[in-house]
Design a protein around this motif. Sequence first.
Motif, PDB file in Angstrom:
ATOM      1  N   ASP A  97       0.834  -1.205   0.000  1.00  0.00           N
ATOM      2  CA  ASP A  97       0.000   0.000   0.000  1.00  0.00           C
ATOM      3  C   ASP A  97       0.869   1.257   0.000  1.00  0.00           C
TER       4      ASP A  97
ATOM      5  N   THR B 139       1.391   4.405  -3.196  1.00  0.00           N
ATOM      6  CA  THR B 139       1.146   5.843  -3.062  1.00  0.00           C
ATOM      7  C   THR B 139       1.936   6.640  -4.096  1.00  0.00           C
ATOM      8  N   ASP B 140       3.090   6.130  -4.516  1.00  0.00           N
ATOM      9  CA  ASP B 140       3.889   6.797  -5.544  1.00  0.00           C
ATOM     10  C   ASP B 140       4.603   5.740  -6.386  1.00  0.00           C
TER      11      ASP B 140
END
Length: 69
Positions: free
Chosen positions: A10, A14-15
Amino acid sequence: DPTFFEKQFDIFKTDPEETLKALFQVAIADGRITQAERVLLHHFAEKLGMPEGQFERLLAAAEKHAKAE
């Protein structure tokens, strides 16, 4: 913690571009990206939801960087 890897993934999601850039740096540490590394990185990029074109752009940049060193 049985959810450790899920939580880590996760964070990676995010990036995705920065995650792949870091993985490409590891892959080119020996001066080249092998076919096996490409397959693995491509699979990981797919899992992160990265578009094919974006992956190819990052791969080309990493290969160019490897050749420059």
